[in-house]
Design an enzyme around this catalytic site. Structure first.
Site, mmCIF file in Angstrom:
data_model
loop_
_atom_site.group_PDB
_atom_site.id
_atom_site.type_symbol
_atom_site.label_atom_id
_atom_site.label_comp_id
_atom_site.label_asym_id
_atom_site.label_seq_id
_atom_site.Cartn_x
_atom_site.Cartn_y
_atom_site.Cartn_z
ATOM 1 N N SER A 32 35.287 17.277 37.510
ATOM 2 C CA SER A 32 34.536 16.814 36.336
ATOM 3 C C SER A 32 33.515 15.732 36.694
ATOM 4 C CB SER A 32 35.523 16.258 35.306
ATOM 5 O OG SER A 32 34.829 15.786 34.186
ATOM 6 N N GLY A 38 29.460 5.516 33.746
ATOM 7 C CA GLY A 38 29.740 4.993 32.404
ATOM 8 C C GLY A 38 29.963 6.075 31.361
ATOM 9 N N LEU A 39 30.473 7.234 31.825
ATOM 10 C CA LEU A 39 30.848 8.320 30.918
ATOM 11 C C LEU A 39 29.720 8.731 29.971
ATOM 12 C CD1 LEU A 39 34.518 7.195 30.251
ATOM 13 C CD2 LEU A 39 33.823 9.270 31.442
ATOM 14 N N ASN A 54 41.012 13.435 30.514
ATOM 15 C CA ASN A 54 40.665 12.390 31.490
ATOM 16 C C ASN A 54 41.249 11.069 30.987
ATOM 17 O OD1 ASN A 54 39.521 10.515 33.155
ATOM 18 N ND2 ASN A 54 37.400 10.955 32.624
ATOM 19 N N CYS A 92 39.624 7.206 33.806
ATOM 20 C CA CYS A 92 38.328 6.763 34.316
ATOM 21 C C CYS A 92 38.334 5.245 34.518
ATOM 22 C CB CYS A 92 37.219 7.148 33.363
ATOM 23 S SG CYS A 92 35.619 6.814 34.092
ATOM 24 N N ILE A 117 43.416 13.387 42.333
ATOM 25 C CA ILE A 117 43.298 12.117 41.637
ATOM 26 C C ILE A 117 41.886 11.926 41.072
ATOM 27 C CG2 ILE A 117 45.026 10.848 42.988
ATOM 28 C CD1 ILE A 117 42.775 9.849 44.817
ATOM 29 N N GLY A 169 35.056 10.619 47.562
ATOM 30 C CA GLY A 169 34.614 11.076 48.883
ATOM 31 C C GLY A 169 35.679 10.918 49.957
ATOM 32 N N GLY A 190 39.987 14.839 45.601
ATOM 33 C CA GLY A 190 39.684 13.553 46.237
ATOM 34 C C GLY A 190 39.320 13.742 47.693
ATOM 35 N N GLY A 191 38.017 13.666 47.983
ATOM 36 C CA GLY A 191 37.565 13.677 49.368
ATOM 37 C C GLY A 191 37.597 15.018 50.061
HETATM 38 C C1 FMN Z 1 29.298 10.598 39.844
HETATM 39 C C2 FMN Z 1 30.711 10.921 39.413
HETATM 40 C C3 FMN Z 1 31.005 11.110 38.063
HETATM 41 C C4 FMN Z 1 32.313 11.408 37.663
HETATM 42 N N1 FMN Z 1 32.571 11.636 36.342
HETATM 43 C C5 FMN Z 1 33.821 12.034 35.948
HETATM 44 C C6 FMN Z 1 34.088 12.400 34.595
HETATM 45 O O1 FMN Z 1 33.203 12.418 33.736
HETATM 46 N N2 FMN Z 1 35.356 12.761 34.285
HETATM 47 C C7 FMN Z 1 36.376 12.807 35.199
HETATM 48 O O2 FMN Z 1 37.496 13.174 34.855
HETATM 49 N N3 FMN Z 1 36.133 12.486 36.507
HETATM 50 C C8 FMN Z 1 34.894 12.109 36.896
HETATM 51 N N4 FMN Z 1 34.647 11.817 38.205
HETATM 52 C C9 FMN Z 1 35.757 11.891 39.196
HETATM 53 C C10 FMN Z 1 35.763 13.244 39.924
HETATM 54 O O3 FMN Z 1 35.973 14.316 39.048
HETATM 55 C C11 FMN Z 1 36.841 13.271 41.032
HETATM 56 O O4 FMN Z 1 38.111 13.126 40.443
HETATM 57 C C12 FMN Z 1 36.648 12.146 42.065
HETATM 58 O O5 FMN Z 1 35.272 11.979 42.352
HETATM 59 C C13 FMN Z 1 37.397 12.431 43.374
HETATM 60 O O6 FMN Z 1 36.966 13.635 43.952
HETATM 61 P P1 FMN Z 1 35.842 13.716 45.105
HETATM 62 O O7 FMN Z 1 36.241 12.761 46.183
HETATM 63 O O8 FMN Z 1 35.832 15.157 45.517
HETATM 64 O O9 FMN Z 1 34.542 13.306 44.460
HETATM 65 C C14 FMN Z 1 33.352 11.504 38.633
HETATM 66 C C15 FMN Z 1 33.043 11.301 39.991
HETATM 67 C C16 FMN Z 1 31.752 11.015 40.388
HETATM 68 C C17 FMN Z 1 31.463 10.823 41.864
#
Ligand code: FMN
Length: 306
Positions: free
Chosen positions: A21, A72-73, A126, A129, A192, A218, A244-245
């Site tokens: 997301s 900031g959603l 969610n 956040c 996560i 990341g 996550g990452g």
């Molecule tokens: C720019 C950005 C915006 C995000 N916005 C949301 C969101 O609106 N809702 C949510 O549940 N997670 C949000 N996340 C979290 C991601 O869905 C994910 O859980 C988190 O980034 C870890 O995964 P990754 O390391 O693959 O990015 C956001 C992450 C990033 C980087």
């Protein structure tokens, strides 16, 4: 050739990669683009009760081992979010997971109800956040009782839609929160979300992000995510979307071996481009072929048996 198809709480995915997301927004066309690049399912950006513009720039900063964000959603609100969801259901062939957040448990139930009218296959709550303003600053996923109440309320109107609960590694005990979600009827766990972090520019002597704090994502957070999935796999029966990452097929396999049923990819889109989904899938297939695994089932949770 290895078979990557998977059943996630009864939802069939051609492969286990899911757009996390918040990465590609809420428009049907951008999520269609993700489908065209090989994702098994997509999650839309979290929708709240009313429209929000989010924080001022800079909202995203790549710091080497990962990314920090405090978007900031920003979202168009429940009414418009539901309209986007309807559009997605028309043009996407892969499962769409809706996502919502709110400031109170009653409000998250209301947003959920609005999105549930469009009957998505799954809705992710969610509850985790980390980088919102004061009014949204308290994560529901910090507290098992609040999580349980939120899930119980949403389940009253969820019908056939599966309810996934997105948890935070910042909770003092993520397992207790997951158990509370499962007891309230959650159909799956996403683990996560980002971890709360702070990066300061030592030359300007100021935090880099306008919001001061941001969520870490990341490669740097992968061991935290894998640890969470490993612990959750031993504690709950419902499926886990390991997130996550994840950048490569090997990263995804690590999560599957910890116990994940499917894997979320967010920052990987930044690191490897939109075709990260196709690349991860191909790398998983190669690993499985080389190591004699025919299905994901054979690898799931295997790290617990050693
Ligand atoms: C720019 C950005 C915006 C995000 N916005 C949301 C969101 O609106 N809702 C949510 O549940 N997670 C949000 N996340 C979290 C991601 O869905 C994910 O859980 C988190 O980034 C870890 O995964 P990754 O390391 O693959 O990015 C956001 C992450 C990033 C980087």
């Amino acid at each position: 050739m290895a078979n990557l198809s998977v059943s996630l709480a009864g939802i069939s995915l051609q492969n286990p990669t899911i757009l996390a997301s918040g990465i590609m927004g809420v428009s049907a066309s951008s999520l269609k683009f993700v489908e065209e690049h090989g994702a098994g399912a997509v999650t839309m950006k979290s929708i709240g009760p009313t429209d929000r513009t989010g924080h001022k720039n800079p909202t995203v900063y790549s710091w080497g081992e990962g990314i920090t964000n405090a978007v900031g959603l920003s979202n168009p609100g429940a009414e418009e979010g539901a309209a986007h969801l309807e559009e997605m259901k028309k043009i996407l062939h892969i499962p769409v997971i809706a996502s919502c957040f709110a400031d109170t448990v009653d409000n998250i139930a209301k947003v959920a109800e609005k999105l549930l009218e469009k009957e998505p296959l799954a809705l992710e709550l969610n509850l985790s956040c980390p980088n919102t303003e004061d009014d949204f600053g308290c994560m529901f996923a910090m507290d098992p009782r609040v999580t349980e109440r939120a899930v119980t309320l949403v389940k009253k109107t969820s019908g056939k839609t599966k309810i996934f609960v997105k948890l935070s590694p910042d909770a003092s005990n993520i397992v207790t929160v997951a158990k509370a979600a499962e007891a309230a009827g959650a159909d799956g766990i996403t683990a996560i979300n980002t971890l709360s972090g702070l990066i300061i520019d030592i030359h300007t002597k100021r935090p880099i992000l306008k919001n001061t704090f941001g969520g870490l994502s990341g490669p740097a957070i992968r061991p935290v995510g894998v640890r969470a999935v490993y612990n959750l796999y031993e504690a709950v029966k419902i499926p886990i979307i390991g997130t996550g990452g994840i950048n490569t097929g090997e990263d995804a396999i690590e999560y599957i071996m910890a116990g994940a049923t499917a894997v979320g990819i967010g920052s990987g889109v930044y690191y490897r481009g939109i075709d990260v989904f196709g690349k991860v899938t191909e790398e998983m297939e190669n690993f499985m072929d080389q190591n004699g695994y025919k299905s994901l089932e054979e690898m799931r949770g295997i790290a617990h048996k050693c």
